[in-house]
Design an enzyme around this catalytic site. Sequence first.
Site, PDB file in Angstrom:
ATOM      1  CB  CYS A 146       6.106  -8.305  -3.506  1.00 33.70           C
ATOM      2  SG  CYS A 146       6.416  -6.602  -4.027  1.00 33.70           S
ATOM      3  NE  ARG A 147       5.581 -10.171   1.456  1.00 33.42           N
ATOM      4  CZ  ARG A 147       5.274  -9.755   2.665  1.00 33.42           C
ATOM      5  NH1 ARG A 147       5.895 -10.289   3.705  1.00 33.42           N
ATOM      6  NH2 ARG A 147       4.376  -8.805   2.855  1.00 33.42           N
ATOM      7  CG  ASN A 164      -2.583 -10.178  -4.306  1.00 37.25           C
ATOM      8  OD1 ASN A 164      -3.562 -10.084  -5.023  1.00 37.25           O
ATOM      9  ND2 ASN A 164      -1.819 -11.261  -4.326  1.00 37.25           N
ATOM     10  CB  CYS A 224       1.855 -11.001   0.954  1.00 37.17           C
ATOM     11  SG  CYS A 224       1.506 -10.356  -0.697  1.00 37.17           S
ATOM     12  CG  ASP A 259       7.067  -5.743   2.474  1.00 30.55           C
ATOM     13  OD1 ASP A 259       7.302  -5.805   1.252  1.00 30.55           O
ATOM     14  OD2 ASP A 259       6.378  -4.852   3.001  1.00 30.55           O
TER      15      ASP A 259
END
Length: 164
Positions: free
Chosen positions: A15-16, A13, A10, A129
Amino acid sequence: MDKKSILFVCLGNICRSPAAEAILKRHVEERGLAGFIRVDSAGTGGWHIGELPDARMRHHAATRGYTVDSRVRRFDPATDFAAFDLIIGMDEQNIRDLRDMASTDEERAKIHRAIGYCRRFTGDTEVPDPYFDGAEGFEHVLDLLEDATGGLLDHLVGKEVVNK
Ligand code: 4NP
């Protein structure tokens, strides 16, 4: 089954992709596949290198039983394209950035969209996001990632993936 290595990517690096890593790792362990599937995550941006993931994502994931505790690292085209079989981006910008960094057709062929492995959330076009969202955004990302990682794992063990 051949050993496969999966890298989720993502922007930050935080959250997702670390959530996707944690979720897939747990599914892999539960299904006794830890010796066959290696999972990691990275970001295209370099703002948070070495940090733990976002506290909100860690909290929301923990309520579902996932421990999101990888350390942030940046995607490295010089090593990551060679080191992983599948490089899975979360949104269209991630996919564009990864394609820009790929230098061969073989590298480009490793890049896939996480959303493409979903079987429930077939109307969504990307894993968005959640950074500027509230709790609902984080929950939605986790819903999408549980769906996508389940589809990915079935794909890896040879079952048909419907929305791909
Ligand atoms: P992620 O979310 O890509 O899911 O880790 C973001 C985290 C941080 C930033 C952007 C997106 N940032 O701009 O710092």
